[in-house]
Design an enzyme around this catalytic site. Structure first.
Site, PDB file in Angstrom:
ATOM      1  N   LEU A 181       5.389 -11.977   4.116  1.00  0.00           N
ATOM      2  CA  LEU A 181       5.902 -11.729   5.463  1.00  0.00           C
ATOM      3  C   LEU A 181       4.786 -11.315   6.401  1.00  0.00           C
ATOM      4  O   LEU A 181       4.853 -11.514   7.594  1.00  0.00           O
ATOM      5  CB  LEU A 181       6.946 -10.611   5.426  1.00  0.00           C
ATOM      6  CG  LEU A 181       8.272 -10.930   4.750  1.00  0.00           C
ATOM      7  CD1 LEU A 181       9.117  -9.680   4.656  1.00  0.00           C
ATOM      8  CD2 LEU A 181       9.022 -12.007   5.510  1.00  0.00           C
ATOM      9  N   GLY A 239      -1.096  -5.887   6.555  1.00  0.00           N
ATOM     10  CA  GLY A 239      -1.350  -4.751   7.422  1.00  0.00           C
ATOM     11  C   GLY A 239      -0.661  -3.516   6.928  1.00  0.00           C
ATOM     12  O   GLY A 239       0.147  -3.600   5.993  1.00  0.00           O
ATOM     13  N   GLY A 240      -0.962  -2.382   7.538  1.00  0.00           N
ATOM     14  CA  GLY A 240      -0.348  -1.135   7.118  1.00  0.00           C
ATOM     15  C   GLY A 240      -0.490  -0.919   5.636  1.00  0.00           C
ATOM     16  O   GLY A 240       0.499  -0.813   4.930  1.00  0.00           O
ATOM     17  N   PHE A 241      -1.683  -0.942   5.157  1.00  0.00           N
ATOM     18  CA  PHE A 241      -2.032  -0.603   3.775  1.00  0.00           C
ATOM     19  C   PHE A 241      -1.729  -1.668   2.742  1.00  0.00           C
ATOM     20  O   PHE A 241      -1.877  -1.446   1.553  1.00  0.00           O
ATOM     21  CB  PHE A 241      -1.357   0.690   3.287  1.00  0.00           C
ATOM     22  CG  PHE A 241      -1.233   1.737   4.332  1.00  0.00           C
ATOM     23  CD1 PHE A 241      -2.375   2.281   4.897  1.00  0.00           C
ATOM     24  CD2 PHE A 241       0.006   2.162   4.769  1.00  0.00           C
ATOM     25  CE1 PHE A 241      -2.277   3.246   5.870  1.00  0.00           C
ATOM     26  CE2 PHE A 241       0.103   3.128   5.748  1.00  0.00           C
ATOM     27  CZ  PHE A 241      -1.032   3.674   6.304  1.00  0.00           C
ATOM     28  N   GLY A 242      -1.238  -2.796   3.099  1.00  0.00           N
ATOM     29  CA  GLY A 242      -0.998  -3.775   2.050  1.00  0.00           C
ATOM     30  C   GLY A 242      -0.331  -5.036   2.568  1.00  0.00           C
ATOM     31  O   GLY A 242      -0.231  -5.256   3.761  1.00  0.00           O
ATOM     32  N   VAL A 287       3.054  -7.519   2.635  1.00  0.00           N
ATOM     33  CA  VAL A 287       4.498  -7.406   2.516  1.00  0.00           C
ATOM     34  C   VAL A 287       5.099  -8.754   2.138  1.00  0.00           C
ATOM     35  O   VAL A 287       4.757  -9.783   2.717  1.00  0.00           O
ATOM     36  CB  VAL A 287       5.134  -6.914   3.839  1.00  0.00           C
ATOM     37  CG1 VAL A 287       6.614  -6.670   3.652  1.00  0.00           C
ATOM     38  CG2 VAL A 287       4.451  -5.652   4.318  1.00  0.00           C
ATOM     39  N   LYS A 307       6.484  -4.039  -0.173  1.00  0.00           N
ATOM     40  CA  LYS A 307       5.095  -3.818   0.264  1.00  0.00           C
ATOM     41  C   LYS A 307       4.235  -3.535  -0.953  1.00  0.00           C
ATOM     42  O   LYS A 307       4.505  -2.643  -1.741  1.00  0.00           O
ATOM     43  CB  LYS A 307       5.030  -2.652   1.244  1.00  0.00           C
ATOM     44  CG  LYS A 307       3.596  -2.281   1.577  1.00  0.00           C
ATOM     45  CD  LYS A 307       3.518  -1.331   2.739  1.00  0.00           C
ATOM     46  CE  LYS A 307       3.634  -2.054   4.057  1.00  0.00           C
ATOM     47  NZ  LYS A 307       3.401  -1.208   5.202  1.00  0.00           N
ATOM     48  N   ASP A 336       0.815   6.943  12.479  1.00  0.00           N
ATOM     49  CA  ASP A 336       0.323   5.597  12.788  1.00  0.00           C
ATOM     50  C   ASP A 336       1.376   4.814  13.566  1.00  0.00           C
ATOM     51  O   ASP A 336       1.806   3.741  13.162  1.00  0.00           O
ATOM     52  CB  ASP A 336      -0.072   4.873  11.501  1.00  0.00           C
ATOM     53  CG  ASP A 336      -1.015   3.698  11.777  1.00  0.00           C
ATOM     54  OD1 ASP A 336      -1.482   3.575  12.925  1.00  0.00           O
ATOM     55  OD2 ASP A 336      -1.270   2.912  10.852  1.00  0.00           O
TER      56      ASP A 336
END
Ligand SMILES: *[C@@H]1O[C@H](CO)[C@@H](O)[C@H](O)[C@H]1NC(C)=O
Ligand SMILES: *[C@@H]1O[C@H](CO)[C@@H](O)[C@H](O)[C@H]1NC(C)=O
Ligand SMILES: *[C@@H]1O[C@H](CO)[C@@H](O)[C@H](O)[C@H]1NC(C)=O
Ligand SMILES: *[C@@H]1O[C@H](CO)[C@@H](O)[C@H](O)[C@H]1NC(C)=O
Ligand SMILES: *[C@@H]1O[C@H](CO)[C@@H](O)[C@H](O)[C@H]1NC(C)=O
Ligand SMILES: *[C@@H]1O[C@H](CO)[C@@H](O)[C@H](O)[C@H]1NC(C)=O
Ligand SMILES: *[C@@H]1O[C@H](CO)[C@@H](O)[C@H](O)[C@H]1NC(C)=O
Ligand SMILES: *[C@@H]1O[C@H](CO)[C@@H](O)[C@H](O)[C@H]1NC(C)=O
Ligand SMILES: *[C@@H]1O[C@H](CO)[C@@H](O)[C@H](O)[C@H]1NC(C)=O
Ligand SMILES: *[C@@H]1O[C@H](CO)[C@@H](O)[C@H](O)[C@H]1NC(C)=O
Length: 658
Positions: free
Chosen positions: A339, A342-345, A347, A360, A464
């Site tokens: 999908l 970003g945001g640590f990994g 998805v 995620k 964040d």
């Protein structure tokens, strides 16, 4: 952890077996767009780069780009054929965008290539498309096959200045098809979608406009072709491009490649037979040994945390998933289910119990702090609010960290506000959000933050807040995601080089963040302010190239409008004036108040909500942007808004889930 050596040995064996399995799987990659972190998977030549979410084969970043060749490949070689297994098949879909900027005439063109040698041939600019040069043209030494997109009629045989062709060891197409019949002009900066299919015998090329799918019954051309006659067994796949006396940007905006590898040679057969047999023997032996030595602990194998699981008994708590369940749900983390990043990994979309979920996969870097992490995840999982993305479960296994969330059909907010600049291929058709919807979104985020700051048992800081962390449900209600995670994950990924813990995204970070190196309620409010301005103005929070520059931020930009008494002029022009002036003005002033350089003057989320619902007027904001002074002084007179909650400048803050 007391992992016994035998267990380790077992894991090694299992890993070995796993590796043997992946070897026979297909060669697959997918870049929905191109980001800086994709560089590690790519191989870009000297004059190629990643910029504006695209792979720019001949970019103009360094000034003049006349007479420049460039190449960009996927980093790993693809096994095209082998004597034993014959020729591989592959499908590749990509979106190209060629534009000649302000050059009076168009440059040369771009080609999708398979090649033995990844270096750019000398003097291959101009008509040679970076593929060959005068000495290698037409010789078997060139070892390159390409599907060219030619934007210049550079010699007699060239059909026109707008065609697709097949090139073998030469830049002279043995076959050409004009794109004018597709109503496409290659060189005017439009997205063009291309599908190249090769079944081992025929090469087929389909073309369509970027926002349309190709017509599978009507290829641009299809030719019998034996690639093994021209290319070595392993090849690089990628793009080659050049400019001539005139400049041209040759960009690839998305690229998917799926090949059936012929790599599984018979020498792997022993792995298939030997590994299971040896493993079985060893496992039985080990089980026997462990049984007798009384050391057989289930937890050793799972890396579980029994003490934590004891804490999580309530039924609303997030579920602990097994890795294999999530693998099954996501088709083994198939790229097709991706999908976003970003945001640590990364998805992935998954199906679990016939329900759509978003999984995620946090990048696995270290084993440290896992206990703390799990505790925190479970605490966060117990939070419940209509404007938060619900955490359904988690998994920590095999040093893999996974989080399972509700699936949000409308994706993230950023795709709706910046569709002009950031038009990804499938994002370009997003509808404009109406003013009412935007108001509902910023209200929703405010409610979620108020809940995190003031409404739940332990105060949680988000750390964040940004538009890509705001998800939209099927009714376009805002749902805040990734709350409370920034700190833990940031710590997990901390390297030796960065000991200061700053979580956040440039452009959304309050000016004091760099001095106090810590998130507070007020830094969250600041980020919220930036988000609000972004949504109302339809503008990115900062100048892309210098996001860290506070003076270049949306805050400064808007304050200038405010100073000139024309704040509503800043509203997103896509709204076409279709909004209530009073509401917009109040929202924008509120946004400025949230972004006050002095954290003591920022309103609380409670106050923000009161303003957005019309119960209170926006706080007073000076017309001249106050400069940033540190240490910041609290207000002398407790006037107007700030008295609503009292000074809330807090240092007590952190969620601690132990
Ligand atoms: C890159 O571009 C510069 C300027 O056009 C040129 O001098 C240089 O040779 C190019 N590099 C390669 C590898 O082609
Ligand atoms: C390529 O696409 C065709 C048509 O969709 C399909 O039949 C074929 O299996 C695909 N080949 C590969 C290697 O994925
Ligand atoms: C053409 O390319 C080949 C192979 O890359 C190189 O060896 C040769 O020097 C180049 N010729 C010219 C004229 O640059
Ligand atoms: C390049 O090679 C092709 C054969 O593949 C030949 O027809 C053409 O004349 C050559 N061009 C030049 C300029 O040598
Ligand atoms: C495509 O656009 C370019 C630049 O606007 C123009 O010079 C060229 O004639 C056009 N080609 C066709 C086939 O329409
Ligand atoms: C194609 O690239 C040009 C130049 O970079 C850009 O102006 C244009 O918006 C791009 N087209 C799309 C559909 O994004
Ligand atoms: C290859 O294409 C030709 C026509 O160009 C067609 O007759 C033939 O059946 C195709 N072969 C395969 C294997 O698809
Ligand atoms: C694709 O974009 C063009 C130009 O913006 C538009 O005319 C066309 O209707 C779009 N097609 C689809 C299927 O959205
Ligand atoms: C696809 O191409 C075929 C053959 O040219 C044509 O008959 C058909 O209408 C096209 N389909 C679409 C959806 O354009
Ligand atoms: C490019 O410019 C040079 C120098 O002006 C000229 O010699 C050459 O013929 C030009 N090339 C093309 C393809 O027009």
């Amino acid at each position: 952890m007391a992992t016994s050596p035998v267990v380790k040995l077992l894991l090694v064996l299992i890993a070995l077996f796993g590796a043997a399995c992946t070897n026979v799987q297909c060669f697959y990659f997918n870049f929905p767009d191109f980001q800086d972190e994709d560089r590690k998977d790519l191989d870009l030549s000297e004059n190629s780069t990643i910029f504006r979410d695209a792979m720019q084969v001949t970019p103009d970043l360094n000034g003049d780009i006349t007479n420049t060749p460039g190449r960009a490949y996927y980093g790993k070689k693809f096994r095209l054929w082998s004597k034993k297994k014959g020729i591989a098949s592959f499908n590749s879909t990509f979106v190209i965008n060629i534009s000649n900027k302000d050059s009076p005439e168009v440059g040369e063109g771009l080609a999708f290539v398979l090649t033995a040698d990844k270096s750019v041939p000398g003097n291959s600019y101009g008509q040679w498309l970076g593929m060959v040069n005068a000495s290698t043209n037409g010789t078997s030494q060139a070892r390159i096959v390409g599907v060219e997109f030619d934007t210049r009629k550079s010699y007699e045989e060239d059909l026109d200045d707008n065609h697709v062709g097949l090139d073998i060891n030469s830049c002279y197409s043995i076959l050409q098809e004009s794109l004018s019949s597709y109503n496409i002009n290659l060189s005017v900066g439009v997205d063009v979608r291309v599908v190249v299919q090769y079944d081992g015998k025929n090469l087929t090329v389909f073309i369509s406009k970027g926002n349309e799918t190709v017509n599978a019954t009507s290829p641009a051309f299809s030719v019998p072709l034996d690639l093994s006659a021209y290319l070595p067994e392993s090849v690089y796949v990628g793009f080659s491009a050049s400019t001539g006396n005139f400049t041209q940007l040759n960009c690839v905006r998305a690229w998917e490649f799926q090949g059936l590898d012929v790599d599984e040679d018979s020498n792997l057969l022993w792995v298939w037979i030997a590994v299971p047999v040896i493993s079985l023997a060893l496992i039985s032996g080990l089980a026997f040994y462990m049984y007798w030595s009384g050391r057989f602990k289930k937890d050793d194998l799972e890396g579980a945390y029994p003490n934590i699981e004891d804490h999580i008994k309530s039924s609303t708590a997030p579920r602990r998933f097994r890795l294999k369940e999530l693998k099954r749900a996501t088709g083994n983390f198939n790229h097709k289910n991706k999908l976003g990043k970003g945001g640590f990994g990364t998805v992935y979309k998954g199906i679990w119990k016939e329900k759509e979920v978003a999984v995620k996969r946090v990048s696995k870097k270290s084993n440290q702090g896992s206990q703390e992490f799990i505790a925190e995840v479970t605490t966060i999982g117990n939070l419940n609010h209509k404007n938060l993305v619900k955490l359904i479960g988690w998994c920590y296994e095999n040093r893999e960290l996974l989080l399972v969330y509700e699936y949000m059909p409308n994706g993230s907010l950023d795709k709706f506000i910046f569709y002009d600049e950031k038009a990804g291929i499938e994002e370009s058709n997003q509808p404009t959000l109406s003013w009412e919807t935007r108001l509902i979104i910023i209200k929703g985020v405010a409610e979620a933050l108020d809940y995190l700051h003031n409404g739940c048992e332990k105060r949680v800081l988000h750390r964040d807040i940004k538009s890509s962390n705001i998800m939209l449900d099927s009714e376009f209600n805002a749902r805040l995601g990734d709350f409370g995670l920034a700190r833990t994950i940031q710590q997990r990924e901390k390297t030796h080089h960065s000991t200061i813990e700053i979580a956040g995204t440039p452009g959304y970070m309050a000016p004091e963040t760099f001095l106090i190196s810590r998130a507070t309620v007020e830094t969250d409010v600041y980020s919220y302010g930036v988000l609000l301005l972004e949504v109302v103005c339809g503008r990115k929070p900062g100048n892309q190239s210098e996001l860290n520059n506070y003076n270049n931020s949306i805050v400064n930009w808007l304050w200038e409008f405010y100073r000139r008494g024309r704040i509503t002029d800043a509203v997103d022009s896509k709204l076409d004036g279709d909004f209530v002036d009073k509401e917009v003005e109040s929202a924008l002033i509120l946004g400025l108040a949230c972004c006050h350089p002095n954290p003591h003057y920022r309103p609380s989320m409670r106050t923000v909500l009161a303003v957005l619902t019309g119960e209170a007027d926006p706080p007073q904001v000076p017309h001249e942007r106050p400069s940033f002074v540190w240490p910041a002084m609290p207000p002398v007179f407790s006037q107007s808004d700030y008295s609503l909650t009292g000074s809330q400048f807090s240092t007590i803050s952190d969620l601690s889930g132990r």
